[in-house]
Design a protein around this motif. Sequence first.
Motif, PDB file in Angstrom:
ATOM      1  N   ILE A  49       0.854  -1.182   0.000  1.00 35.90           N
ATOM      2  CA  ILE A  49       0.000   0.000   0.000  1.00 35.90           C
ATOM      3  C   ILE A  49       0.893   1.236   0.000  1.00 35.90           C
ATOM      4  O   ILE A  49       1.893   1.300   0.715  1.00 35.90           O
ATOM      5  N   ARG A  50       0.530   2.199  -0.809  1.00 37.26           N
ATOM      6  CA  ARG A  50       1.316   3.418  -0.934  1.00 37.26           C
ATOM      7  C   ARG A  50       1.281   4.222   0.353  1.00 37.26           C
ATOM      8  O   ARG A  50       0.417   4.009   1.214  1.00 37.26           O
ATOM      9  N   ARG A  51       2.174   5.141   0.472  1.00 35.62           N
ATOM     10  CA  ARG A  51       2.323   5.915   1.700  1.00 35.62           C
ATOM     11  C   ARG A  51       1.021   6.567   2.150  1.00 35.62           C
ATOM     12  O   ARG A  51       0.708   6.591   3.330  1.00 35.62           O
ATOM     13  N   ASP A  52       0.283   7.088   1.185  1.00 34.90           N
ATOM     14  CA  ASP A  52      -0.954   7.787   1.531  1.00 34.90           C
ATOM     15  C   ASP A  52      -2.164   6.871   1.512  1.00 34.90           C
ATOM     16  O   ASP A  52      -3.297   7.317   1.722  1.00 34.90           O
ATOM     17  N   GLY A  53      -1.927   5.601   1.230  1.00 33.49           N
ATOM     18  CA  GLY A  53      -3.025   4.643   1.179  1.00 33.49           C
ATOM     19  C   GLY A  53      -3.841   4.701  -0.087  1.00 33.49           C
ATOM     20  O   GLY A  53      -4.817   3.966  -0.221  1.00 33.49           O
ATOM     21  N   GLY A  54      -3.438   5.533  -1.025  1.00 34.20           N
ATOM     22  CA  GLY A  54      -4.249   5.750  -2.208  1.00 34.20           C
ATOM     23  C   GLY A  54      -4.162   4.668  -3.260  1.00 34.20           C
ATOM     24  O   GLY A  54      -5.064   4.541  -4.095  1.00 34.20           O
ATOM     25  N   ILE A  55      -3.097   3.907  -3.242  1.00 25.47           N
ATOM     26  CA  ILE A  55      -2.923   2.847  -4.239  1.00 25.47           C
ATOM     27  C   ILE A  55      -2.463   1.581  -3.532  1.00 25.47           C
ATOM     28  O   ILE A  55      -1.639   1.632  -2.617  1.00 25.47           O
TER      29      ILE A  55
END
Length: 121
Positions: A49-55
């Motif tokens: 999961i990407r740092r911001d949770g977006g992907i």
Amino acid sequence: QLVESGGGLVQAGGSLRLSCATSGLTFNNYAMGWFRQAPGKEREFVVVIRRDGGITFYADFVNRRFTISRDNAKNTVYLQMNSLKPEDTAVYYCAASPGTMPRRRTDYTYWGQGTQVTVSS
């Protein structure tokens, strides 16, 4: 710095929710991944999961059964696992990477000690 919890013994078709609590790092600067290692096999990528949770990106074998999420306020990443199969039996590890969407073990800087997941048939 990374502590997994939530593993256990479950019957096939059941669910588990793994948690990985982190400390000592700036959590939202890291992509977070889950890997697993079954007896006699290499550690394999499960999801990131990407740092911001977006992907998010899942290994093919997940087949929409697992969901990763993160709470940057709690410095914690989760892995909801549904429709578990005996072949999901493994030690599950969370890991932190400064990369964007890393999928290789060598991309990860920090690792937890792992939590055992056992799925009975």
